[in-house]
Design an enzyme around this catalytic site. Structure first.
Site, mmCIF file in Angstrom:
data_model
loop_
_atom_site.group_PDB
_atom_site.id
_atom_site.type_symbol
_atom_site.label_atom_id
_atom_site.label_comp_id
_atom_site.label_asym_id
_atom_site.label_seq_id
_atom_site.Cartn_x
_atom_site.Cartn_y
_atom_site.Cartn_z
ATOM 1 N N HIS A 199 42.971 39.723 43.121
ATOM 2 C CA HIS A 199 41.857 39.846 42.171
ATOM 3 C C HIS A 199 40.541 40.093 42.920
ATOM 4 O O HIS A 199 39.783 41.005 42.593
ATOM 5 C CB HIS A 199 41.771 38.565 41.323
ATOM 6 C CG HIS A 199 40.601 38.515 40.393
ATOM 7 N ND1 HIS A 199 40.750 38.452 39.022
ATOM 8 C CD2 HIS A 199 39.252 38.514 40.624
ATOM 9 C CE1 HIS A 199 39.543 38.430 38.463
ATOM 10 N NE2 HIS A 199 38.625 38.454 39.418
ATOM 11 N N GLU A 200 40.298 39.270 43.946
ATOM 12 C CA GLU A 200 39.036 39.402 44.693
ATOM 13 C C GLU A 200 39.013 40.694 45.498
ATOM 14 O O GLU A 200 37.974 41.357 45.598
ATOM 15 C CB GLU A 200 38.815 38.187 45.603
ATOM 16 C CG GLU A 200 38.741 36.839 44.886
ATOM 17 C CD GLU A 200 37.748 36.801 43.746
ATOM 18 O OE1 GLU A 200 36.764 37.568 43.760
ATOM 19 O OE2 GLU A 200 37.961 36.004 42.807
ATOM 20 N N GLN A 218 30.034 40.969 43.351
ATOM 21 C CA GLN A 218 29.658 40.153 42.190
ATOM 22 C C GLN A 218 28.292 39.503 42.341
ATOM 23 O O GLN A 218 27.739 38.993 41.365
ATOM 24 C CB GLN A 218 30.703 39.070 41.942
ATOM 25 C CG GLN A 218 32.051 39.616 41.498
ATOM 26 C CD GLN A 218 33.008 38.490 41.203
ATOM 27 O OE1 GLN A 218 33.651 37.961 42.103
ATOM 28 N NE2 GLN A 218 33.099 38.105 39.945
ATOM 29 N N HIS A 240 37.803 43.664 43.682
ATOM 30 C CA HIS A 240 36.344 43.800 43.564
ATOM 31 C C HIS A 240 35.779 44.662 44.706
ATOM 32 O O HIS A 240 34.767 45.342 44.515
ATOM 33 C CB HIS A 240 35.668 42.421 43.621
ATOM 34 C CG HIS A 240 35.717 41.662 42.324
ATOM 35 N ND1 HIS A 240 35.151 42.131 41.166
ATOM 36 C CD2 HIS A 240 36.266 40.460 42.003
ATOM 37 C CE1 HIS A 240 35.331 41.250 40.186
ATOM 38 N NE2 HIS A 240 36.013 40.225 40.661
ATOM 39 N N CYS A 242 37.379 36.144 35.108
ATOM 40 C CA CYS A 242 36.494 36.635 36.173
ATOM 41 C C CYS A 242 35.072 36.234 35.815
ATOM 42 O O CYS A 242 34.664 36.361 34.655
ATOM 43 C CB CYS A 242 36.614 38.150 36.263
ATOM 44 S SG CYS A 242 35.555 38.877 37.527
ATOM 45 N N LEU A 243 34.324 35.773 36.796
ATOM 46 C CA LEU A 243 32.950 35.339 36.539
ATOM 47 C C LEU A 243 32.072 36.486 36.054
ATOM 48 O O LEU A 243 31.060 36.264 35.399
ATOM 49 C CB LEU A 243 32.340 34.719 37.809
ATOM 50 C CG LEU A 243 33.024 33.439 38.299
ATOM 51 C CD1 LEU A 243 32.437 32.996 39.626
ATOM 52 C CD2 LEU A 243 32.927 32.332 37.265
ATOM 53 N N GLY A 302 37.094 31.933 43.218
ATOM 54 C CA GLY A 302 36.868 33.023 44.158
ATOM 55 C C GLY A 302 35.664 33.832 43.738
ATOM 56 O O GLY A 302 35.294 33.846 42.561
HETATM 57 NI NI NI Z 1 36.537 38.536 39.488
#
Ligand code: NI
Length: 187
Positions: free
Chosen positions: A140-141, A50, A144, A98-99, A45
């Site tokens: 999670h997304e 991000q 953000h 998380c990226l 995701g």
């Molecule tokens: Ni993330």
């Protein structure tokens, strides 16, 4: 164009994102680029903050997790202006990464059942009850989009223990296999 992933410490990750409408310039291209970025960095995701844009847009492809979590099988989604409602308040802890926080993974408590309303890339409306690990990815997304990160959900002690690693990310001392953008240097 290859989009870099903005890393922990960058202020864009802490801002509240704005709704998206059909007039948003080059939205289809942006979605394509975000999906390419997600695949290249081997994430399931990615949220628009991000990649440096504070808009309510998320791409998900949970299908790589389908074997362990059947609810994830074949779930490739574009979420525009998602709205999330908790259906069952019981929280379960599972590891998340998380990226924007490379090299870290922590157990994060989240609810297992949510109702999600969203628009897809064609601005068609959807309304679905989502469970299990897919519900976790969505939460999670979604976080953000409201300036939150998964480390905001872990205990103060745990956060203290990973402080050194977090500071390394802020200060640009981390290695990544995908293009990234570090936080601006503090003067
Ligand atoms: Ni993330």
């Amino acid at each position: 164009m290859k989009l870099p992933v903005y890393l922990y410490g960058h202020p864009v990750l802490r801002r509240i994102s704005e709704p998206v409408d059909g007039q948003y310039p080059d939205l289809g291209k942006l979605i394509d680029d975000m999906q390419a970025c997600m695949y290249e960095s081997e994430g399931v995701g990615l949220a628009a903050p991000q990649i440096g844009r504070n808009i309510r847009l998320i791409v998900i492809d949970a299908s790589p997790l389908g074997e362990d979590f059947p609810e994830c099988a074949g779930r490739k989604m574009v979420l525009i202006n998602p709205e999330l409602e908790v259906l069952d308040g019981e929280r379960v802890s599972r590891p998340e990464g998380c990226l924007s926080l490379p090299g870290l993974s922590e157990n994060v408590p989240r609810v297992e059942h949510i109702r999600l309303k969203w628009q897809d890339e064609n601005f068609e409306s959807h309304d679905e009850e989502i469970s299990g690990f897919l519900a976790r990815i969505v939460q999670h997304e979604y976080d953000h989009l409201i300036g939150k990160l998964y480390i905001d959900h872990i205990s103060p002690i745990r956060k203290q223990l990973i402080k050194g690693k977090l500071n390394n990310i802020i200060n640009g001392h981390t290695r990544c296999d995908y293009p990234v953008k570090y936080a601006p240097k503090k003067k």
